[in-house]
Scaffold this active site. Sequence first.
Site, PDB file in Angstrom:
ATOM      1  N   HIS A  36     -15.850  16.421 -50.050  1.00 55.42           N
ATOM      2  CA  HIS A  36     -16.844  15.584 -49.081  1.00 55.42           C
ATOM      3  C   HIS A  36     -18.187  16.450 -48.635  1.00 55.42           C
ATOM      4  O   HIS A  36     -18.503  15.724 -47.805  1.00 55.42           O
ATOM      5  CB  HIS A  36     -16.373  14.655 -48.198  1.00 55.42           C
ATOM      6  CG  HIS A  36     -15.356  13.516 -48.577  1.00 55.42           C
ATOM      7  ND1 HIS A  36     -14.547  12.977 -47.834  1.00 55.42           N
ATOM      8  CD2 HIS A  36     -15.419  12.993 -49.827  1.00 55.42           C
ATOM      9  CE1 HIS A  36     -14.248  11.918 -48.674  1.00 55.42           C
ATOM     10  NE2 HIS A  36     -14.470  11.965 -49.879  1.00 55.42           N
TER      11      HIS A  36
ATOM     12  N   ASP B 297     -15.588  20.097 -42.296  1.00 56.43           N
ATOM     13  CA  ASP B 297     -15.461  21.386 -41.347  1.00 56.43           C
ATOM     14  C   ASP B 297     -14.781  22.767 -42.137  1.00 56.43           C
ATOM     15  O   ASP B 297     -14.616  22.680 -43.339  1.00 56.43           O
ATOM     16  CB  ASP B 297     -14.376  21.083 -40.037  1.00 56.43           C
ATOM     17  CG  ASP B 297     -13.151  21.178 -40.487  1.00 56.43           C
ATOM     18  OD1 ASP B 297     -12.444  21.977 -41.215  1.00 56.43           O
ATOM     19  OD2 ASP B 297     -12.343  19.988 -40.149  1.00 56.43           O
TER      20      ASP B 297
ATOM     21  N   GLY C 197      -2.642  14.448 -42.886  1.00 56.44           N
ATOM     22  CA  GLY C 197      -3.684  14.083 -41.882  1.00 56.44           C
ATOM     23  C   GLY C 197      -4.938  12.894 -42.585  1.00 56.44           C
ATOM     24  O   GLY C 197      -5.847  13.369 -42.149  1.00 56.44           O
TER      25      GLY C 197
ATOM     26  N   ARG D  68     -22.559  17.538 -34.458  1.00 61.67           N
ATOM     27  CA  ARG D  68     -21.294  17.586 -35.122  1.00 61.67           C
ATOM     28  C   ARG D  68     -21.069  19.392 -35.193  1.00 61.67           C
ATOM     29  O   ARG D  68     -20.022  19.570 -35.209  1.00 61.67           O
ATOM     30  CB  ARG D  68     -20.986  16.669 -36.444  1.00 61.67           C
ATOM     31  CG  ARG D  68     -20.927  15.306 -36.300  1.00 61.67           C
ATOM     32  CD  ARG D  68     -19.669  14.576 -36.044  1.00 61.67           C
ATOM     33  NE  ARG D  68     -18.846  14.982 -37.080  1.00 61.67           N
ATOM     34  CZ  ARG D  68     -18.797  14.381 -38.277  1.00 61.67           C
ATOM     35  NH1 ARG D  68     -19.495  13.389 -38.338  1.00 61.67           N
ATOM     36  NH2 ARG D  68     -17.861  14.694 -39.215  1.00 61.67           N
TER      37      ARG D  68
ATOM     38  N   GLU E 235       1.472   9.531 -38.422  1.00 61.13           N
ATOM     39  CA  GLU E 235       2.028   8.135 -38.620  1.00 61.13           C
ATOM     40  C   GLU E 235       1.641   7.849 -39.803  1.00 61.13           C
ATOM     41  O   GLU E 235       0.974   8.345 -40.696  1.00 61.13           O
ATOM     42  CB  GLU E 235       1.688   7.236 -37.491  1.00 61.13           C
ATOM     43  CG  GLU E 235       0.121   6.997 -37.477  1.00 61.13           C
ATOM     44  CD  GLU E 235      -0.598   6.192 -36.439  1.00 61.13           C
ATOM     45  OE1 GLU E 235      -1.437   5.429 -36.551  1.00 61.13           O
ATOM     46  OE2 GLU E 235       0.204   6.366 -35.253  1.00 61.13           O
TER      47      GLU E 235
HETATM   48  C1  BJW Z   1      -3.102  13.431 -37.481  1.00 57.74           C
HETATM   49  C2  BJW Z   1      -3.294  13.789 -36.296  1.00 57.74           C
HETATM   50  C3  BJW Z   1      -2.497  15.045 -36.081  1.00 57.74           C
HETATM   51  C4  BJW Z   1      -4.500  11.872 -36.435  1.00 57.74           C
HETATM   52  N1  BJW Z   1      -1.813  15.554 -36.940  1.00 57.74           N
HETATM   53  N2  BJW Z   1      -2.217  13.731 -38.756  1.00 57.74           N
HETATM   54  C5  BJW Z   1     -12.548   1.962 -54.829  1.00 57.74           C
HETATM   55  C6  BJW Z   1     -12.701   3.002 -55.630  1.00 57.74           C
HETATM   56  C7  BJW Z   1     -13.773   3.954 -55.394  1.00 57.74           C
HETATM   57  C8  BJW Z   1     -14.735   3.834 -54.376  1.00 57.74           C
HETATM   58  C9  BJW Z   1     -14.403   2.849 -53.423  1.00 57.74           C
HETATM   59  C10 BJW Z   1     -13.404   1.822 -53.526  1.00 57.74           C
HETATM   60  N3  BJW Z   1     -13.786   1.151 -52.697  1.00 57.74           N
HETATM   61  C11 BJW Z   1     -14.631   1.372 -51.620  1.00 57.74           C
HETATM   62  C12 BJW Z   1     -15.333   2.339 -52.261  1.00 57.74           C
HETATM   63  C13 BJW Z   1     -16.465   3.131 -51.786  1.00 57.74           C
HETATM   64  C14 BJW Z   1     -16.278   4.093 -50.615  1.00 57.74           C
HETATM   65  C15 BJW Z   1     -14.882   3.608 -49.784  1.00 57.74           C
HETATM   66  O1  BJW Z   1     -13.896   4.379 -50.083  1.00 57.74           O
HETATM   67  N4  BJW Z   1     -15.029   3.111 -48.609  1.00 57.74           N
HETATM   68  C16 BJW Z   1     -13.890   2.658 -47.917  1.00 57.74           C
HETATM   69  C17 BJW Z   1     -14.014   2.725 -46.516  1.00 57.74           C
HETATM   70  C18 BJW Z   1     -13.325   1.201 -48.488  1.00 57.74           C
HETATM   71  N5  BJW Z   1     -16.232   5.516 -51.127  1.00 57.74           N
HETATM   72  C19 BJW Z   1     -17.503   6.195 -51.299  1.00 57.74           C
HETATM   73  O2  BJW Z   1     -18.602   5.725 -51.184  1.00 57.74           O
HETATM   74  C20 BJW Z   1     -17.194   7.524 -51.901  1.00 57.74           C
HETATM   75  N6  BJW Z   1     -17.912   7.502 -53.082  1.00 57.74           N
HETATM   76  C21 BJW Z   1     -17.603   6.658 -53.992  1.00 57.74           C
HETATM   77  O3  BJW Z   1     -16.741   5.984 -54.310  1.00 57.74           O
HETATM   78  O4  BJW Z   1     -18.609   7.060 -55.145  1.00 57.74           O
HETATM   79  C22 BJW Z   1     -18.573   6.181 -56.286  1.00 57.74           C
HETATM   80  C23 BJW Z   1     -17.487   6.860 -57.667  1.00 57.74           C
HETATM   81  C24 BJW Z   1     -16.656   7.863 -57.187  1.00 57.74           C
HETATM   82  C25 BJW Z   1     -15.912   8.170 -58.192  1.00 57.74           C
HETATM   83  C26 BJW Z   1     -16.287   8.249 -59.276  1.00 57.74           C
HETATM   84  C27 BJW Z   1     -17.375   7.270 -59.817  1.00 57.74           C
HETATM   85  C28 BJW Z   1     -18.035   6.840 -58.768  1.00 57.74           C
HETATM   86  C29 BJW Z   1     -17.745   8.491 -51.043  1.00 57.74           C
HETATM   87  C30 BJW Z   1     -16.853   8.674 -49.626  1.00 57.74           C
HETATM   88  C31 BJW Z   1     -17.427   9.557 -48.679  1.00 57.74           C
HETATM   89  C32 BJW Z   1     -16.683   9.497 -47.300  1.00 57.74           C
HETATM   90  N7  BJW Z   1     -17.420  10.360 -46.448  1.00 57.74           N
HETATM   91  C33 BJW Z   1     -17.028  10.442 -45.322  1.00 57.74           C
HETATM   92  C34 BJW Z   1     -18.007  10.919 -44.082  1.00 57.74           C
HETATM   93  C35 BJW Z   1     -18.583  12.491 -44.424  1.00 57.74           C
HETATM   94  C36 BJW Z   1     -19.373  13.081 -43.600  1.00 57.74           C
HETATM   95  C37 BJW Z   1     -19.155  12.874 -41.887  1.00 57.74           C
HETATM   96  O5  BJW Z   1     -17.890  13.490 -41.622  1.00 57.74           O
HETATM   97  O6  BJW Z   1     -19.830  12.238 -41.099  1.00 57.74           O
HETATM   98  O7  BJW Z   1     -15.768  11.453 -45.192  1.00 57.74           O
HETATM   99  S1  BJW Z   1     -16.386   9.035 -44.419  1.00 57.74           S
HETATM  100  C38 BJW Z   1     -15.146   9.770 -43.650  1.00 57.74           C
HETATM  101  O8  BJW Z   1     -13.769   9.309 -44.088  1.00 57.74           O
HETATM  102  C39 BJW Z   1     -15.165  11.327 -44.127  1.00 57.74           C
HETATM  103  C40 BJW Z   1     -13.695  11.586 -44.317  1.00 57.74           C
HETATM  104  O9  BJW Z   1     -13.700  12.737 -45.213  1.00 57.74           O
HETATM  105  C41 BJW Z   1     -13.244  10.359 -44.972  1.00 57.74           C
HETATM  106  C42 BJW Z   1     -11.657  10.199 -44.910  1.00 57.74           C
HETATM  107  O10 BJW Z   1     -10.952  10.186 -43.731  1.00 57.74           O
HETATM  108  P1  BJW Z   1      -9.703  10.667 -43.200  1.00 57.74           P
HETATM  109  O11 BJW Z   1      -9.743  12.200 -43.360  1.00 57.74           O
HETATM  110  O12 BJW Z   1      -8.649  10.099 -43.823  1.00 57.74           O
HETATM  111  O13 BJW Z   1      -9.724  10.548 -41.445  1.00 57.74           O
HETATM  112  P2  BJW Z   1      -9.018   9.122 -41.022  1.00 57.74           P
HETATM  113  O14 BJW Z   1      -9.734   8.973 -39.369  1.00 57.74           O
HETATM  114  O15 BJW Z   1      -9.381   7.913 -41.568  1.00 57.74           O
HETATM  115  O16 BJW Z   1      -7.571   9.442 -40.835  1.00 57.74           O
HETATM  116  C43 BJW Z   1      -7.201  10.387 -39.934  1.00 57.74           C
HETATM  117  C44 BJW Z   1      -5.488  10.448 -40.377  1.00 57.74           C
HETATM  118  O17 BJW Z   1      -5.001  11.786 -39.498  1.00 57.74           O
HETATM  119  C45 BJW Z   1      -4.794   9.218 -39.730  1.00 57.74           C
HETATM  120  O18 BJW Z   1      -3.919   8.932 -40.948  1.00 57.74           O
HETATM  121  C46 BJW Z   1      -4.082   9.750 -38.638  1.00 57.74           C
HETATM  122  O19 BJW Z   1      -2.800   9.291 -38.325  1.00 57.74           O
HETATM  123  C47 BJW Z   1      -4.107  11.170 -38.882  1.00 57.74           C
HETATM  124  N8  BJW Z   1      -3.860  12.086 -37.476  1.00 57.74           N
HETATM  125  N9  BJW Z   1      -4.176  13.119 -35.545  1.00 57.74           N
HETATM  126  C48 BJW Z   1      -1.632  14.816 -38.021  1.00 57.74           C
HETATM  127  N10 BJW Z   1      -2.801  15.572 -34.836  1.00 57.74           N
END
Ligand code: BJW
Length: 235
Positions: A108, A93, A175, A55, A203
């Site tokens: 993150h 990034d 996004g 990455r 979308e």
């Molecule tokens: C375009 C486009 C173009 C395309 N133009 N748009 C409820 C409450 C709290 C926590 C949880 C909960 N339920 C579950 C949880 C736990 C978990 C979670 O949420 N899991 C879900 C999958 C259900 N969360 C966690 O574990 C987090 N920590 C946590 O909850 O701690 C406890 C706590 C919190 C607060 C207080 C007290 C305790 C940590 C989450 C860490 C996420 N890490 C990652 C990986 C990072 C490392 C890596 O990159 O390898 O972060 S996961 C990944 O997803 C990455 C991203 O930041 C994150 C979000 O993804 P994102 O950016 O939304 O991407 P996509 O692919 O999902 O969407 C892309 C979008 O772009 C789409 O909509 C497209 O349409 C659009 N798009 N091309 C404009 N050209």
Amino acid sequence: MRIFVLTGAGISAESGLGTFRDTGGIWERFDPMKLATPEAFAADPDTVHAFYNARRDNLRASAPNPAHAALARLEAGLARGGGELFLCTQNIDDLHERGGSSRVHHMHGELFKARCTACGAVHHWRDDLGREDSCPDCGARGTLRPHIVWFGEIPFGLDAIGEALARADLFVAIGTSGSVYPAAGLVQEARYMGLRTCELNLEPSDNAHAFDERAYGPASDVVPEFVERVLREIG
Ligand code: BJW
């Protein structure tokens, strides 16, 4: 005017960095439970390091796009008028910084940083990282990990995020699919606080119903259009 912007992988898609959950996205090709959890790193650090080294290679070869540049213009324009942009990104990034933004909150973490699990020091780290590397501060070997928030870990700076939301007038999500918490819950918090909410995405996201305004299209089109409109409004 004070604007809180939350960005996700979609803003960097046109820079050649993959999104996570779109067709062909990172989590379709790789299992996040084997790569993006503290348990995965403890069980198999070499595989996790190899994933993030690849990455880093990809990030070094990429460049910011017009959406990143537009947010830098928004930051400068709001500051000139006595306002504020709080730019909170889920992205690891550095394309906002390279696009000209001066204050970026990486909730993150950051791909170009490494953290020592022995002493806690955080270091700039642009090259490959592995178990053979030593911490420049404490000298411990094999203790460095990517400075990234994995599943189950608490995102960085949640207090600062809450404070910035409380003083904002407008919440804008760009996004992001709205599927990872706590980031995905910020739009609801914003609504409870009385902010207007706006979604810019390719979308409708999982949270689309929670936004007062929506504009859909590639980030490199919709973000500059949004920014120019705001800058005209604030004169
Ligand atoms: C375009 C486009 C173009 C395309 N133009 N748009 C409820 C409450 C709290 C926590 C949880 C909960 N339920 C579950 C949880 C736990 C978990 C979670 O949420 N899991 C879900 C999958 C259900 N969360 C966690 O574990 C987090 N920590 C946590 O909850 O701690 C406890 C706590 C919190 C607060 C207080 C007290 C305790 C940590 C989450 C860490 C996420 N890490 C990652 C990986 C990072 C490392 C890596 O990159 O390898 O972060 S996961 C990944 O997803 C990455 C991203 O930041 C994150 C979000 O993804 P994102 O950016 O939304 O991407 P996509 O692919 O999902 O969407 C892309 C979008 O772009 C789409 O909509 C497209 O349409 C659009 N798009 N091309 C404009 N050209």
